[in-house]
Design a protein around this motif. Structure first.
Motif, PDB file in Angstrom:
ATOM      1  N   LEU A  61       0.823  -1.203   0.000  1.00 57.79           N
ATOM      2  CA  LEU A  61       0.000   0.000   0.000  1.00 57.79           C
ATOM      3  C   LEU A  61       0.862   1.259   0.000  1.00 57.79           C
ATOM      4  O   LEU A  61       1.884   1.312   0.693  1.00 57.79           O
ATOM      5  CB  LEU A  61      -0.916   0.014   1.228  1.00 57.79           C
ATOM      6  N   PRO A  62       0.458   2.294  -0.744  1.00 58.61           N
ATOM      7  CA  PRO A  62       1.187   3.566  -0.699  1.00 58.61           C
ATOM      8  C   PRO A  62       1.086   4.190   0.689  1.00 58.61           C
ATOM      9  O   PRO A  62       0.070   4.033   1.383  1.00 58.61           O
ATOM     10  CB  PRO A  62       0.460   4.429  -1.740  1.00 58.61           C
ATOM     11  N   SER A  77       1.859  14.829  -6.118  1.00 62.68           N
ATOM     12  CA  SER A  77       2.763  14.378  -7.172  1.00 62.68           C
ATOM     13  C   SER A  77       3.571  13.166  -6.728  1.00 62.68           C
ATOM     14  O   SER A  77       3.746  12.203  -7.487  1.00 62.68           O
ATOM     15  CB  SER A  77       3.695  15.522  -7.568  1.00 62.68           C
ATOM     16  N   SER A  78       4.050  13.189  -5.492  1.00 63.17           N
ATOM     17  CA  SER A  78       4.816  12.064  -4.964  1.00 63.17           C
ATOM     18  C   SER A  78       3.947  10.817  -4.854  1.00 63.17           C
ATOM     19  O   SER A  78       4.365   9.710  -5.238  1.00 63.17           O
ATOM     20  CB  SER A  78       5.394  12.432  -3.601  1.00 63.17           C
ATOM     21  N   GLU A  82       3.921   6.877  -6.494  1.00 62.48           N
ATOM     22  CA  GLU A  82       3.836   5.693  -5.636  1.00 62.48           C
ATOM     23  C   GLU A  82       2.680   4.793  -6.035  1.00 62.48           C
ATOM     24  O   GLU A  82       2.812   3.569  -6.107  1.00 62.48           O
ATOM     25  CB  GLU A  82       3.669   6.117  -4.173  1.00 62.48           C
ATOM     26  N   ILE A  83       1.530   5.393  -6.261  1.00 61.69           N
ATOM     27  CA  ILE A  83       0.343   4.607  -6.626  1.00 61.69           C
ATOM     28  C   ILE A  83       0.565   3.923  -7.968  1.00 61.69           C
ATOM     29  O   ILE A  83       0.242   2.737  -8.139  1.00 61.69           O
ATOM     30  CB  ILE A  83      -0.908   5.511  -6.672  1.00 61.69           C
ATOM     31  N   VAL A 160      -6.343  10.921  -5.885  1.00 62.62           N
ATOM     32  CA  VAL A 160      -5.030  11.491  -6.200  1.00 62.62           C
ATOM     33  C   VAL A 160      -4.702  11.332  -7.684  1.00 62.62           C
ATOM     34  O   VAL A 160      -4.262  12.279  -8.344  1.00 62.62           O
ATOM     35  CB  VAL A 160      -3.937  10.833  -5.335  1.00 62.62           C
ATOM     36  N   ILE A 161      -4.935  10.134  -8.217  1.00 64.98           N
ATOM     37  CA  ILE A 161      -4.626   9.881  -9.631  1.00 64.98           C
ATOM     38  C   ILE A 161      -5.444  10.798 -10.536  1.00 64.98           C
ATOM     39  O   ILE A 161      -4.903  11.440 -11.457  1.00 64.98           O
ATOM     40  CB  ILE A 161      -4.893   8.405  -9.994  1.00 64.98           C
ATOM     41  N   ALA A 162      -6.736  10.906 -10.276  1.00 63.53           N
ATOM     42  CA  ALA A 162      -7.603  11.736 -11.120  1.00 63.53           C
ATOM     43  C   ALA A 162      -7.210  13.214 -11.015  1.00 63.53           C
ATOM     44  O   ALA A 162      -7.160  13.925 -12.025  1.00 63.53           O
ATOM     45  CB  ALA A 162      -9.068  11.539 -10.727  1.00 63.53           C
ATOM     46  N   LYS A 163      -6.935  13.677  -9.802  1.00 63.29           N
ATOM     47  CA  LYS A 163      -6.593  15.083  -9.595  1.00 63.29           C
ATOM     48  C   LYS A 163      -5.287  15.458 -10.287  1.00 63.29           C
ATOM     49  O   LYS A 163      -5.221  16.468 -11.007  1.00 63.29           O
ATOM     50  CB  LYS A 163      -6.496  15.356  -8.091  1.00 63.29           C
TER      51      LYS A 163
END
Length: 227
Positions: A61-62, A77-78, A82-83, A160-163
């Motif tokens: 898990l991240p 961004s970090s 990771e994801i 996070v990915i979508a944003k």
């Protein structure tokens, strides 16, 4: 037909940070792959609505996941990296401003989430959706979680990915249209953005002509919105 779910008993009220407890409960019940889904850009005046679906690896898990709105640009961004590295599967989908103008933002938000789920390379056994509504036509059972990005790590990862993905799209739009400063407000209704629309007019294909303050004041010949 839209399915609404108030809350799932497996997921408690929002903790300080999203956890993986609800996903583990589902897994103990025999559910293998759980996809978290979230969308961004619903209230923007310009740009697409973007959704991401993420299936996390329970053994990798991240760290530091949270609702994307509670993270800094650097933290997002970090975590994005990771994801991307740790997740079992990730899918991103987008619908343009023109698509939103032809339909409506609620329908487009649900549709873009549905497409993100179907784009996963690993078929999900269960879907967790941020918000009140489950998109119609999903391939498996699903729960809608109010403030899900603050409760479920899977949904937070999708957030996070979508944003980050959408923000990067708007940075590119800012390079193409420097007068609008898209790289700063990513399409939302800031004073700077609204002033640019008043002075320059909206951009066809990028601005949403069905949204105020553009609606009823400017004409988009491609979508036949009248002033």
């Amino acid at each position: 037909m839209f399915h609404s779910v108030s809350d799932c008993s497996r997921f408690s009220v929002p903790p300080k940070k999203p956890d993986f407890f609800g996903e583990l409960q589902l897994m103990r019940g025999g559910v293998c792959h759980i996809a978290g889904v979230d969308e961004v850009g619903r209230g923007s005046l310009a740009g697409p609505v973007v959704a991401a679906a993420v299936i996390l690896n329970r053994y990798n898990l991240p760290t530091g996941l949270d609702d994307s709105k509670r993270l800094t640009i650097q933290q997002r961004s970090s975590l994005y990296g990771e994801i991307m590295t740790r997740a079992l599967a990730i899918s991103i989908s987008a619908l343009s401003a023109c698509s939103i103008d032809r339909g409506n933002i609620r329908t487009c938000s649900l549709e873009v989430m549905r497409r993100a789920v179907y784009g996963l390379s690993v078929r999900p056994c269960h879907v967790l959706v941020d918000g009140r509504d489950v998109p119609p036509g999903l391939p498996c059972n699903a729960d809608a979680l109010i403030k899900g990005d603050q409760r479920s790590m899977s949904i937070a990862a999708a957030s996070v990915i979508a944003k980050v993905f959408r923000d990067r799209m708007m940075v590119i739009a800012g390079l193409a249209y420097p007068a609008y400063s898209f790289e700063k407000h990513v399409g939302y209704a800031t004073v700077v953005h609204r002033r640019a629309i008043e002075e320059q007019g909206p951009i066809r294909g990028l601005h949403r002509y069905s949204f105020a303050p553009i609606k009823g004041r400017f004409m988009d010949e491609t979508n036949r919105f009248s002033s």
